[in-house]
Write a protein that holds these residues in place. Sequence first.
Motif, PDB file in Angstrom:
ATOM      1  N   THR A 166     -49.193  93.058  58.977  1.00  0.00           N
ATOM      2  CA  THR A 166     -49.740  93.446  57.685  1.00  0.00           C
ATOM      3  C   THR A 166     -51.185  93.893  57.804  1.00  0.00           C
ATOM      4  OG1 THR A 166     -48.250  91.983  56.458  1.00  0.00           O
ATOM      5  CG2 THR A 166     -50.279  92.661  55.346  1.00  0.00           C
ATOM      6  N   PHE A 167     -51.965  93.172  58.610  1.00  0.00           N
ATOM      7  CA  PHE A 167     -53.400  93.440  58.676  1.00  0.00           C
ATOM      8  C   PHE A 167     -53.809  94.338  59.839  1.00  0.00           C
ATOM      9  CE2 PHE A 167     -53.233  89.606  56.086  1.00  0.00           C
ATOM     10  CZ  PHE A 167     -54.103  89.956  55.068  1.00  0.00           C
ATOM     11  N   ALA A 202     -55.838  93.813  53.172  1.00  0.00           N
ATOM     12  CA  ALA A 202     -55.555  94.722  54.287  1.00  0.00           C
ATOM     13  C   ALA A 202     -56.232  96.071  54.073  1.00  0.00           C
ATOM     14  CB  ALA A 202     -54.046  94.905  54.435  1.00  0.00           C
ATOM     15  N   VAL A 218     -49.987 100.423  54.158  1.00  0.00           N
ATOM     16  CA  VAL A 218     -49.860  99.060  53.636  1.00  0.00           C
ATOM     17  C   VAL A 218     -49.340  99.057  52.213  1.00  0.00           C
ATOM     18  CG1 VAL A 218     -51.507  97.931  55.154  1.00  0.00           C
ATOM     19  CG2 VAL A 218     -52.335  99.067  53.101  1.00  0.00           C
ATOM     20  N   THR A 221     -45.528  97.477  53.145  1.00  0.00           N
ATOM     21  CA  THR A 221     -45.603  96.028  52.937  1.00  0.00           C
ATOM     22  C   THR A 221     -44.788  95.559  51.734  1.00  0.00           C
ATOM     23  OG1 THR A 221     -47.765  95.915  54.011  1.00  0.00           O
ATOM     24  CG2 THR A 221     -47.155  94.069  52.587  1.00  0.00           C
TER      25      THR A 221
END
Length: 249
Positions: free
Chosen positions: A28-29, A119, A69, A73
């Motif tokens: 995710t990051f 993020a 993201v 995500t």
Amino acid sequence: MSAAGRVRAEATGAMRTFLRRRTAVFFTFFFPVVLIVIFAGLVRTQGGSSAGLFSQPTGYYLPAYLATVVLFTPLSRVGSEVARYRADNRFEKLATTPLSRAEWLAAHALVNVVLIVLAAAVLVVALLLTGANFTVSPWLAFFVPAASVLFCGIGAILGSLADGQDGAIAASNGIALPLLFLSETFVQPALFPAWFRPLLNASPLVYFARGVRAATFTGGDGVVFNAGVVLVLAVVAFGVGAALIPWTE
């Protein structure tokens, strides 16, 4: 317990579950940062030509990096969560509690918004460190959460309709990947055939890309219109996604 309290309790549990999944936290990051290292650092998106892939200055591609993201995500996380809850009959159990399907989706959307905003902040800082020239506009505080809710709603729709968790993940990836490159993010509209360009307007991500680019790179024209479209799409997607969750009253 109030509706806000129920949403907060469900969101707290969902956040703790996410933080225990180290692989999910990592991708995710750090996946968007890896893209920046590759394209902004190694490929160097600083060409002087007005046509061709990665020919624009790095700041032009801020919406593309944020889209990784904002799009992937929530689609994958919410889609797989809804499918997993369906398989485990968790919605039937939740239906016996005061929590509603809209509150459940709101809680999980809230978790995704928090994660995606964090993020996105990491991504913006990483881009600035590469020397990218763009404006850190206050409009980012609208577009990133609103688009996150939009794709949480679409993720809930996919999770409700897909055949199991694997099907939800496959559907999410199958939709997200084409959208990422067909929404005026990495690929400029001029590179598509003339007959195809009007079809770009069918992508919900294209309004996010246009709005963010207008606010941070090209000078602000069209920000309000695209923000309004993203907001309307987010409300509609959230409403449809919540209605489709297989809640047994």
